[in-house]
Motif scaffolding. Sequence first.
Motif, PDB file in Angstrom:
ATOM      1  N   PRO A 295     -39.638   0.451 -31.357  1.00  0.00           N
ATOM      2  CA  PRO A 295     -39.024   1.736 -31.689  1.00  0.00           C
ATOM      3  C   PRO A 295     -37.572   1.566 -32.120  1.00  0.00           C
ATOM      4  N   ALA A 296     -37.182   2.367 -33.119  1.00  0.00           N
ATOM      5  CA  ALA A 296     -35.878   2.180 -33.744  1.00  0.00           C
ATOM      6  C   ALA A 296     -35.166   3.510 -33.917  1.00  0.00           C
ATOM      7  N   ILE A 297     -33.850   3.474 -33.771  1.00  0.00           N
ATOM      8  CA  ILE A 297     -33.010   4.603 -34.160  1.00  0.00           C
ATOM      9  C   ILE A 297     -32.002   4.085 -35.170  1.00  0.00           C
ATOM     10  N   LEU A 298     -31.930   4.740 -36.324  1.00  0.00           N
ATOM     11  CA  LEU A 298     -31.062   4.323 -37.415  1.00  0.00           C
ATOM     12  C   LEU A 298     -30.001   5.400 -37.642  1.00  0.00           C
ATOM     13  N   THR A 299     -28.785   4.972 -37.965  1.00  0.00           N
ATOM     14  CA  THR A 299     -27.656   5.896 -38.093  1.00  0.00           C
ATOM     15  C   THR A 299     -26.943   5.667 -39.413  1.00  0.00           C
ATOM     16  N   SER A 300     -26.587   6.760 -40.086  1.00  0.00           N
ATOM     17  CA  SER A 300     -25.817   6.671 -41.318  1.00  0.00           C
ATOM     18  C   SER A 300     -24.996   7.942 -41.463  1.00  0.00           C
ATOM     19  N   GLY A 301     -24.379   8.136 -42.624  1.00  0.00           N
ATOM     20  CA  GLY A 301     -23.588   9.326 -42.889  1.00  0.00           C
ATOM     21  C   GLY A 301     -23.833   9.832 -44.294  1.00  0.00           C
ATOM     22  N   THR A 302     -23.498  11.092 -44.553  1.00  0.00           N
ATOM     23  CA  THR A 302     -23.811  11.688 -45.850  1.00  0.00           C
ATOM     24  C   THR A 302     -23.011  11.067 -46.992  1.00  0.00           C
ATOM     25  N   ARG A 303     -21.863  10.425 -46.683  1.00  0.00           N
ATOM     26  CA  ARG A 303     -21.053   9.786 -47.732  1.00  0.00           C
ATOM     27  C   ARG A 303     -21.188   8.271 -47.730  1.00  0.00           C
ATOM     28  N   ASP A 304     -22.080   7.751 -46.940  1.00  0.00           N
ATOM     29  CA  ASP A 304     -22.239   6.306 -46.752  1.00  0.00           C
ATOM     30  C   ASP A 304     -22.791   5.651 -48.015  1.00  0.00           C
ATOM     31  N   LEU A 305     -22.120   4.613 -48.497  1.00  0.00           N
ATOM     32  CA  LEU A 305     -22.631   3.861 -49.637  1.00  0.00           C
ATOM     33  C   LEU A 305     -24.013   3.282 -49.333  1.00  0.00           C
ATOM     34  N   LEU A 306     -24.277   2.973 -48.066  1.00  0.00           N
ATOM     35  CA  LEU A 306     -25.556   2.376 -47.665  1.00  0.00           C
ATOM     36  C   LEU A 306     -26.495   3.398 -47.024  1.00  0.00           C
ATOM     37  N   LEU A 307     -26.307   4.665 -47.338  1.00  0.00           N
ATOM     38  CA  LEU A 307     -27.238   5.679 -46.838  1.00  0.00           C
ATOM     39  C   LEU A 307     -28.661   5.361 -47.278  1.00  0.00           C
TER      40      LEU A 307
END
Length: 362
Positions: A295-307
């Motif tokens: 099981p995994a939880i992944l995190t990013s942001g709306t302005r993230d180049l790596l979204l």
Amino acid sequence: MQPPLPGPAMILHRRVVLSAALAAPPLAAPTLAQAPAPTEAPRTLPARLLPVPRSVSAELQHRIAAPYPANWDHIPPDTAGWRALQAASAAEVDPLLPGLIEALRITVTPTTIAGVPAFDIAPRDMRPDRQGRLLVHLHGGGYVLYPGRAGAGEAMLMAGFAGFRCLSVDYRMPPDHPFPAALDDAIAAWRAVTAQHDPRRLGLFGSSAGGGLLLATLLRARAEGLPPPAAIAPGTPWCDLAGEGDSVNANAYVDNVLVSRTGWLGAAAALYAAGRDLRDPLLSPVNGDLSGFPPAILTSGTRDLLLSDTVRAHRRLRRAGVVADLQVLEGQSHAQFLDPTVPEAREAFNEIGDFLARYLGT
């Protein structure tokens, strides 16, 4: 205000699109092999001003308004230049760590695991529900930045905010140690940790290059017959070194951390790969078989180049039948949830910590 009713042209357009969709055969889930080469013309965007959103904390607004990093587009011309950049990254972070350690009420102890330097990081007051659990951490920095204790900051936040004991692996990096040195060190550490601890009580986490290395480590661990952790947390994983995701272009110059792949980031990918195909799953694990992952939880942001790297990894995990959560944080550029001065950092780590705690055995 109620939106205007569609006119005849819009109604006709919808009928044409709907008719074409109904006439087409059912679409199979996309795979890399099926993905066609791009044939459509790119879209030209007008110049615009991008306001700072009011939908985030005042502290994060300040970060969003900050200018680009001074040397984001400086590509070192030689090995000496990369070494200097690496040393500068540590020199920038190291003076901040004593204050962070004290504020988070944690201990940081240098150690080694399977001959690999590491840092044992623990809360001074361990939460009862986190006793007997260990998280192994792989740090970010484009596979070239933040050597030594400077790379352990994310693990410090995890220990301080989420209450887990962490082991942060100080893996070897270019320019002196390109691929597969980092992966070799991660595997050596994981082999030793799983020999000493019940894998059902182990987690694995890391952001950016650390998130990509995490996924590559699981691919290789599976190939070598090593047990997986109980759960993982890849934060904004750099899992496509070839840069083929949408947000690499859509968020270029919107992200004020990485800014654009045309800067040092793209050069770091080539430096790390050392001539190997950037699409190789051990370099770009989004191209690998993620079935059977924990099981995994992944995190990013709306302005993230790596979204898009994060979204694509999440979709690959879901298609493989893996339990996977995705949290996308408002307004954030690349890995800004690692900034302890913004309240969103504690929120992100609480979310990650609670997810990991659900799957790590007691």
